[in-house]
Design a protein around this motif. Structure first.
Motif, PDB file in Angstrom:
ATOM      1  N   VAL A 194       0.847  -1.188   0.000  1.00 30.79           N
ATOM      2  CA  VAL A 194       0.000   0.000   0.000  1.00 30.79           C
ATOM      3  C   VAL A 194       0.887   1.245   0.000  1.00 30.79           C
ATOM      4  O   VAL A 194       1.758   1.402   0.856  1.00 30.79           O
ATOM      5  N   VAL A 195       0.664   2.117  -0.963  1.00 33.58           N
ATOM      6  CA  VAL A 195       1.426   3.373  -1.063  1.00 33.58           C
ATOM      7  C   VAL A 195       0.474   4.470  -1.524  1.00 33.58           C
ATOM      8  O   VAL A 195      -0.630   4.195  -2.008  1.00 33.58           O
ATOM      9  N   ALA A 196       0.908   5.695  -1.362  1.00 34.74           N
ATOM     10  CA  ALA A 196       0.112   6.824  -1.831  1.00 34.74           C
ATOM     11  C   ALA A 196       0.154   6.881  -3.356  1.00 34.74           C
ATOM     12  O   ALA A 196       1.112   6.435  -3.987  1.00 34.74           O
ATOM     13  N   LYS A 197      -0.898   7.433  -3.936  1.00 31.38           N
ATOM     14  CA  LYS A 197      -0.970   7.546  -5.382  1.00 31.38           C
ATOM     15  C   LYS A 197       0.155   8.430  -5.905  1.00 31.38           C
ATOM     16  O   LYS A 197       0.536   9.407  -5.251  1.00 31.38           O
ATOM     17  N   ASP A 198       0.699   8.071  -7.051  1.00 31.45           N
ATOM     18  CA  ASP A 198       1.787   8.776  -7.731  1.00 31.45           C
ATOM     19  C   ASP A 198       3.120   8.646  -6.989  1.00 31.45           C
ATOM     20  O   ASP A 198       4.060   9.417  -7.238  1.00 31.45           O
ATOM     21  N   LYS A 235       2.623  -4.035 -11.341  1.00 31.34           N
ATOM     22  CA  LYS A 235       1.276  -3.878 -11.890  1.00 31.34           C
ATOM     23  C   LYS A 235       0.499  -2.773 -11.170  1.00 31.34           C
ATOM     24  O   LYS A 235       0.880  -2.339 -10.087  1.00 31.34           O
ATOM     25  N   HIS A 236      -0.613  -2.366 -11.806  1.00 28.75           N
ATOM     26  CA  HIS A 236      -1.549  -1.348 -11.287  1.00 28.75           C
ATOM     27  C   HIS A 236      -0.904   0.031 -11.190  1.00 28.75           C
ATOM     28  O   HIS A 236      -1.233   0.815 -10.297  1.00 28.75           O
ATOM     29  N   ASN A 237       0.016   0.340 -12.090  1.00 30.27           N
ATOM     30  CA  ASN A 237       0.678   1.642 -12.058  1.00 30.27           C
ATOM     31  C   ASN A 237      -0.236   2.723 -12.632  1.00 30.27           C
ATOM     32  O   ASN A 237      -1.064   2.466 -13.514  1.00 30.27           O
ATOM     33  N   ALA A 238      -0.053   3.950 -12.123  1.00 27.73           N
ATOM     34  CA  ALA A 238      -0.792   5.085 -12.675  1.00 27.73           C
ATOM     35  C   ALA A 238      -0.198   5.502 -14.010  1.00 27.73           C
ATOM     36  O   ALA A 238      -0.910   5.929 -14.923  1.00 27.73           O
ATOM     37  N   SER A 239       1.115   5.362 -14.153  1.00 28.09           N
ATOM     38  CA  SER A 239       1.806   5.675 -15.403  1.00 28.09           C
ATOM     39  C   SER A 239       3.144   4.968 -15.410  1.00 28.09           C
ATOM     40  O   SER A 239       3.642   4.540 -14.364  1.00 28.09           O
ATOM     41  N   ILE A 240       3.730   4.833 -16.582  1.00 26.36           N
ATOM     42  CA  ILE A 240       5.045   4.215 -16.717  1.00 26.36           C
ATOM     43  C   ILE A 240       5.951   5.181 -17.468  1.00 26.36           C
ATOM     44  O   ILE A 240       5.506   5.908 -18.354  1.00 26.36           O
ATOM     45  N   THR A 241       7.212   5.183 -17.081  1.00 22.82           N
ATOM     46  CA  THR A 241       8.165   6.124 -17.670  1.00 22.82           C
ATOM     47  C   THR A 241       9.179   5.431 -18.585  1.00 22.82           C
ATOM     48  O   THR A 241      10.092   6.084 -19.084  1.00 22.82           O
ATOM     49  N   LYS A 242       9.020   4.130 -18.777  1.00 23.66           N
ATOM     50  CA  LYS A 242       9.956   3.384 -19.622  1.00 23.66           C
ATOM     51  C   LYS A 242       9.209   2.651 -20.731  1.00 23.66           C
ATOM     52  O   LYS A 242       8.017   2.356 -20.604  1.00 23.66           O
ATOM     53  N   ALA A 257       2.947   4.907  -8.787  1.00 24.69           N
ATOM     54  CA  ALA A 257       1.935   4.021  -8.233  1.00 24.69           C
ATOM     55  C   ALA A 257       0.536   4.564  -8.485  1.00 24.69           C
ATOM     56  O   ALA A 257       0.320   5.769  -8.596  1.00 24.69           O
ATOM     57  N   GLY A 258      -0.430   3.649  -8.578  1.00 21.93           N
ATOM     58  CA  GLY A 258      -1.816   4.052  -8.792  1.00 21.93           C
ATOM     59  C   GLY A 258      -2.758   2.908  -8.494  1.00 21.93           C
ATOM     60  O   GLY A 258      -2.399   1.941  -7.787  1.00 21.93           O
TER      61      GLY A 258
END
Length: 290
Positions: A194-198, A235-242, A257-258
């Motif tokens: 569990v982490v905060a969004k982004d 998985k379940h990422n808000a965005s990917i940079t690669k 994260a998202g």
């Protein structure tokens, strides 16, 4: 009998009877050319001309490019092109087959459709102890020199990613509380943190991106291939940079994260580790505590 001889004489006489071929000027009737001929000479000359024409035509067709203009004969250029196309088609089929196998294995990783082998840890430990007790594990001089040489080669390797197996360390992609642990029984081959969004998500080790796409069930997904047959999944990422094919360093930000995808239960990271095609519990190698 006499009749047959008479017929033969007549035929011979006809063949050998001489004629004169005269070429005249039509206006003045002046004789230009004249030839003495007989039927046998004409037959022989015509036969020789026919043989010569047939032989010449055959040679032209067999040994010159003129045969390509005759209907029914294939062009040498066309044959060469067909051969090249055949080899290219065969190569493309092999590449497609390899890609299908690769994507099938990636699909199994994404869906978790992998059977976990039953391994008796106690028997492995006992066997290791037994083998170790029978062998002198003290390094010899030659072994020490070889180890030193290999370490130097890895240290001064032109590739920055060159590391020894002893120095291969996994870093936590994020820090946080684990909401769902690794469970073979439930076919949950991952840990959910569990982490905060982004929140920035980092690569757990040096590697190469082999999958970076959106899926309807798990949102943005990243899969990294590392050394020693290790694969990490995010998985379940808000965005990917690669992007697929990119090289990454351990600790480098690769996504945020998202809670994307149908199977998400809130902002968290679904993290998997696979070794040589089998899932392993990330908690045994990584400390996710904040």
């Amino acid at each position: 009998m006499n009749q047959k001889k008479t017929k033969k004489k007549k035929i011979t006489r006809k063949l050998l009877h001489k004629y004169r071929l005269v070429i005249l000027n039509e206006d003045t009737f002046e004789e230009r050319l004249s030839f003495k001929l007989n039927r046998l000479n004409v037959f022989v000359v015509l036969s020789l001309l026919t043989i010569f024409l047939i032989t010449g035509t055959t040679l032209l067709i067999a040994y010159t490019p003129l045969r390509e203009y005759i209907p029914g004969y294939s062009s040498s250029t066309l044959k060469k092109s067909a051969t090249e196309l055949h080899f290219r088609t065969d190569s493309i089929q092999q590449v497609l087959h390899e890609n299908e196998q690769f994507y099938a294995s990636i699909k199994k990783v994404l869906e978790g459709d992998v059977s976990t082998p039953n391994i008796n840890k106690d028997s492995i430990i006992a066997a290791t102890k037994y083998e170790a007790s029978q062998v002198d594990l003290n390094p010899t001089k030659a072994d020490s020199l070889l180890r030193e040489k290999v370490d130097k080669e890895d240290k001064y390797n032109l590739f920055e990613s060159a590391t020894t197996a002893a120095n291969f360390v996994l870093f936590p992609p994020v820090s946080g509380e684990i909401s769902e642990s690794y469970s073979v029984k439930d076919k949950h081959y991952a840990v959910d943190i569990v982490v905060a969004k982004d929140t920035p998500i980092k690569a757990t080790a040096d590697g190469r991106v082999i999958f970076a796409e959106w899926t309807s069930q798990t949102g943005f997904v990243l899969i990294l291939e590392h050394s020693y047959g290790l694969i990490s999944v995010y998985k379940h990422n808000a965005s990917i940079t690669k992007d697929q094919g990119d090289l990454v360093k351990a600790g480098e930000v690769i996504a945020t994260a998202g809670d994307s995808g149908e199977f998400t239960t809130g902002p968290h990271l679904h993290f998997e580790l696979w070794s040589d095609g089998y899932p392993i519990n990330p908690i045994n190698f990584i400390d996710f505590k904040p």
